[in-house]
Design an enzyme around this catalytic site. Structure first.
Site, PDB file in Angstrom:
ATOM      1  N   TYR A 168       5.923  -8.592 -92.801  1.00 47.24           N
ATOM      2  CA  TYR A 168       5.628  -9.223 -94.141  1.00 47.24           C
ATOM      3  C   TYR A 168       6.593  -8.568 -95.279  1.00 47.24           C
ATOM      4  O   TYR A 168       7.361  -9.014 -95.745  1.00 47.24           O
ATOM      5  CB  TYR A 168       4.235  -8.901 -94.773  1.00 47.24           C
ATOM      6  N   PHE A 200     -14.684  -7.440-100.981  1.00 53.10           N
ATOM      7  CA  PHE A 200     -15.845  -6.725-101.640  1.00 53.10           C
ATOM      8  C   PHE A 200     -16.797  -7.718-102.460  1.00 53.10           C
ATOM      9  O   PHE A 200     -18.017  -7.513-102.386  1.00 53.10           O
ATOM     10  CB  PHE A 200     -15.099  -5.808-102.775  1.00 53.10           C
ATOM     11  N   ARG A 256      -3.975  -0.182-106.932  1.00 46.70           N
ATOM     12  CA  ARG A 256      -3.018  -1.489-107.026  1.00 46.70           C
ATOM     13  C   ARG A 256      -3.223  -1.923-108.633  1.00 46.70           C
ATOM     14  O   ARG A 256      -4.144  -1.491-109.323  1.00 46.70           O
ATOM     15  CB  ARG A 256      -4.040  -2.417-106.198  1.00 46.70           C
ATOM     16  N   GLU A 293       9.563  -6.476 -94.890  1.00 47.13           N
ATOM     17  CA  GLU A 293      10.827  -7.008 -94.405  1.00 47.13           C
ATOM     18  C   GLU A 293      11.060  -8.356 -94.360  1.00 47.13           C
ATOM     19  O   GLU A 293      12.391  -8.607 -94.872  1.00 47.13           O
ATOM     20  CB  GLU A 293      11.120  -6.236 -93.238  1.00 47.13           C
ATOM     21  N   ASN A 336      -0.809  -7.680-106.468  1.00 46.06           N
ATOM     22  CA  ASN A 336      -2.289  -8.412-106.116  1.00 46.06           C
ATOM     23  C   ASN A 336      -2.961  -9.141-107.005  1.00 46.06           C
ATOM     24  O   ASN A 336      -3.704  -8.870-107.944  1.00 46.06           O
ATOM     25  CB  ASN A 336      -3.043  -7.081-105.644  1.00 46.06           C
TER      26      ASN A 336
END
Ligand code: NAD
Ligand code: UDP
Length: 314
Positions: free
Chosen positions: A143, A189, A209, A145, A172
């Site tokens: 993903y 979650f 994040r 690279e 994100n």
């Protein structure tokens, strides 16, 4: 404007299609439906200004369009690692096909790049001039690279063929229409909490994040596509400058649901970045963009969505 959206049946792509038809554009969505779903765009099917083509972007596509948004690529680690060779093909061959199309029809093209190009960053917060710290042989490399090569191709087509490019480094992003089984942390979650299961915290939960609500993200995407300054070809981070640990995410979700949430520890995945925070100065200065929806508000809206989806599937 005629607009091509690859990955148009996915989470971000479907919201982008909504926004584009609302703005009066004619949209062609292209998707192989690997992680996307017709449900995400069901409400658009049958409109005169919307069309879905089931197509894999590793194969060439011939359409006449003015703008191309290249979003096709699985984004959740679970899905992009399912068939890593295919993930690389999607990022590299898909990008080549879309750039070839952009060159031929003289379309402006935006690539949905990612904060993952910074890898496990040694510079914090991450500014666009930082080159990143990616393990080229790890499980996430297909993903990370792939997306880095895609940026390289964008810049080379710009220099070599004067293709009009926009590179958006997305941090994100979460919100309604993430798939129940997507595997990323926000949807995991929320679904776990709504199903009364303990939340799966990977590692000690101290990793961070920058979370962005989908509506803010789409505003940034349109603003970048419309931006026409002399530096428009340079990458732009779109993400919140709030840095949130996974433990804090559990706490905030608990506040939204007004109860304490149980957690269970699971091993930290290989090469999981320790810290991530967007430096969004460039987006603010060039695009006038900044996120408006707080994490608590965004989670509240996303919880509502998953409540409905889970109730319907029950
Ligand atoms: P998603 O998995 O919901 O959407 C990806 C879409 O692309 C899906 O509809 C999938 O079926 C389609 N697709 C995958 N491979 C394809 C191929 N070879 N040909 C045609 N279609 C293909 O994920 P998302 O969160 O909506 O991500 C959209 C884009 O944004 C991706 O390129 C992703 O890398 C990028 N991005 C997203 C985030 C985020 O937090 N959501 C962060 C950084 C970058
Ligand atoms: N994560 C977690 N529990 C989960 C899913 C993810 O603790 O059920 C963690 C993961 O280890 C990472 C963070 O949440 O540190 C964000 O993961 P995600 O897959 O959403 O995105 P990415 O790692 O690509 O930033």
């Amino acid at each position: 404007m005629r607009v091509l959206v690859t990955g148009g049946a996915g989470f971000l792509g479907s919201h982008l299609c909504d926004r584009l038809v609302t703005d009066g554009h004619e949209v062609i969505a292209v998707d192989n439906l690997f992680t996307g779903s017709k449900r995400n765009i069901h409400h658009l099917l049958g409109r005169h200004d919307f069309e879905l083509i089931r197509h894999d972007i590793v194969n060439p596509l011939l359409v006449e369009v003015d703008w191309i948004f290249n979003l096709a690529c699985p984004a959740s680690p679970v899905h992009y690692q399912y068939n890593p060779v295919k993930t690389v093909k999607t990022s590299v061959m898909g990008m080549l096909n879309m750039l070839g199309l952009a060159k031929r029809v003289k379309a402006r093209i935006l690539q949905a790049s990612t904060s993952e190009v910074y890898g496990d960053p040694a510079v914090h917060p991450q500014v666009e001039t930082y080159w990143g710290n990616v393990n080229p042989i790890g499980l996430r490399a297909c993903y990370d690279e792939g997306k880095r090569v895609a940026e390289t191709l964008m810049c080379d087509y710009h220099r070599q063929n004067a293709v009009d490019i926009r590179i958006m480094r997305i941090f994100n992003t979460y919100g309604p229409r993430m798939a129940v089984g997507d595997g990323r942390v926000a949807s995991n979650f929320i679904v776990q909490a709504l199903q009364g299961e303990p939340l799966t915290v990977y590692g000690d939960g101290s990793q961070t994040r920058s979370f962005c609500y989908v509506e803010d993200l789409i505003n940034g995407m349109i603003a970048l596509m419309e931006y026409a300054g002399p530096d428009a070809h340079e990458p732009v981070n779109i993400g919140s400058s709030d840095e949130v640990s996974m433990n804090e995410l559990v706490t905030t979700l608990g506040e939204v649901l007004e109860r304490d949430l149980d957690t269970v520890r699971q091993p930290l995945p290989q090469d999981d970045p320790v810290r991530r925070r967007a430096d969004s100065t460039r987006a603010r200065q060039r695009l006038g963009w900044q996120p408006r929806i707080s994490l608590k508000e965004g989670l509240t809206r996303t919880v509502e969505y998953f409540r409905e989806v889970l109730a319907a599937s029950a």
